[in-house]
Design an enzyme around this catalytic site. Sequence first.
Site, short mmCIF file in Angstrom:
data_model
loop_
_atom_site.label_atom_id
_atom_site.label_comp_id
_atom_site.label_asym_id
_atom_site.label_seq_id
_atom_site.Cartn_x
_atom_site.Cartn_y
_atom_site.Cartn_z
N LYS A 30 -8.76 -4.22 -6.90
CA LYS A 30 -7.82 -5.31 -7.20
C LYS A 30 -8.18 -6.57 -6.41
O LYS A 30 -8.24 -7.66 -6.96
CB LYS A 30 -6.39 -4.87 -6.84
N ASN A 31 -8.40 -6.41 -5.10
CA ASN A 31 -8.58 -7.58 -4.25
C ASN A 31 -9.96 -8.21 -4.36
O ASN A 31 -10.24 -9.24 -3.72
CB ASN A 31 -8.23 -7.25 -2.79
N CYS A 79 7.17 -12.60 1.87
CA CYS A 79 7.17 -11.40 1.02
C CYS A 79 7.54 -10.21 1.88
O CYS A 79 7.82 -10.35 3.07
CB CYS A 79 5.84 -11.22 0.32
N ARG A 135 3.49 -14.74 5.73
CA ARG A 135 2.27 -15.03 4.98
C ARG A 135 2.12 -16.50 4.58
O ARG A 135 2.13 -16.85 3.39
CB ARG A 135 2.17 -14.11 3.76
N ASP A 162 -4.14 -2.44 4.80
CA ASP A 162 -3.74 -1.91 3.50
C ASP A 162 -3.80 -0.38 3.43
O ASP A 162 -3.44 0.21 2.41
CB ASP A 162 -4.61 -2.50 2.37
N ARG A 189 1.26 -2.66 -9.53
CA ARG A 189 0.50 -3.86 -9.17
C ARG A 189 -0.91 -3.50 -8.73
O ARG A 189 -1.82 -4.33 -8.85
CB ARG A 189 1.19 -4.59 -8.01
#
Length: 427
Positions: free
Chosen positions: A22-23, A116, A121, A312, A406
């Site tokens: 994803k990233n 968030c 952030r 993560d 997500r």
Amino acid sequence: MEKLVIEGGVPLKGNVRISGAKNAALPLMAATLLAPGEHVLRNVPDLRDTRTLLRLMGNMGVKSRREDDVLYIDSTNLEHAEAPYELVKTMRASVLVLGPLVARLGRARVSRPGGCAIGARPIDFHIMGLEHLGVRCTLEDGYVDAVVDSELTGNVVYFDIPSVTGTENLLMAAVLAKGQTVLKNAAREPEIENLIDMLNSMGAKISGRGSDKLIIDGVESLTPADATIIPDRIEAGTYLIAIAASGGCGTVTHCNPGHLPSLLEKLRHAGLLVTETEDSITIGFPDKEGDIERHISGVDIKTAPYPGYPTDLQAQFMALMTLSGGNSVIKETIFENRFMHVAELHRMGAQIKIDGRTALVSGLGLNSLDGAQVMATDLRASSSLVIAGLAARGRTEISRIYHLERGYENLIEKLTGLGARVWKEAE
Ligand code: EPU
């Protein structure tokens, strides 16, 4: 809304194929804004976040289509340089369009993301860096209005803390700037190397790949890319931890073991048997004189920028440590509010104390957790609850599973393929 139901206690076994990251997919998709024409991106995961970015780029006039895991993105008619709040608030990575928009169109209007679930952030590094390249940024009505008055010009940009998307945004702006840009204390995550490879294949001149000093010699224009997204190291790590927590053994395939240096060492320190090939990792428990010894030792971790232990994968490792036979100290140094999973893990019987940015986990042994109703708060916190649910006795119900959607492609199918009893139900 849907919830995820898990009947835990089944040791996971077998192989699971890892998707594209994803990233990495998000910055590479944003980089297609830099050159008109049709770009081809391969191994792109089909996730809520990649769809959100496609919708955002679609609003700007970009056309795209997907065939299996290949995305064709045509950014020829890029017109509206705006990322509205409605989309940015659902995905902070939308800010990645800022760099390419100012580079290609000389202007951008991007909503500020706001806080968030894992911390404040801010995006001050992105703005500071762009200002160093000659972009005038004004903040009004919750938006960053970025305008290049004369021309984008190379400069030295120093990051106080290595920022992943900050480095990516600056790379994408600097490739079309006049002259040389030097990014110092840049982030070194594998996803950044993936972006550099794509940009260089488009005609950019970036050196220093893999180091914290990136040198970019600006070019006049770029050509469309044909690039492949690297495997998702966080997804791979999540499945490895899930297999271990369930007391099972299995292999993650189509991954890059070299991207998980710290996790693999920590798993070995915890007493797990971890073996690697070029593109797969197998995990299980050691065989001691004919007996499989299902025991996990307490191990400490401290999150840090790559190649340190990834933030993560902090929540997932904590779930594993609640099942160890010892104590573990977990320090979160990247985000100030990334322990939201702790209160939910308590509901399942875990013993964890929080002291500022440190969590002290007293492991109660494998099979010590009980299923419970818990709530997902962000993507990685949710995956730690899935791991706990797979390891727990009885039924776990996780609400707000849109967080998981997500970032984890085909989660239910992949877990079911490993023998887990897991399904979705309406709330
Ligand atoms: N920071 C600032 N100012 C900035 C930017 C960052 O102070 O302008 C601080 C952050 O608050 C944080 C640190 O710098 O303390 C590092 O944050 P970074 O900018 O590297 O985070 P990010 O780029 O916003 C990416 C990933 C995150 C991952 C972090 C850290 C993407 C799309 N997101 O975020 O992924 O946690 O790097 O590795 O690449 C996830 O996938 O669940 C996720 C949150």
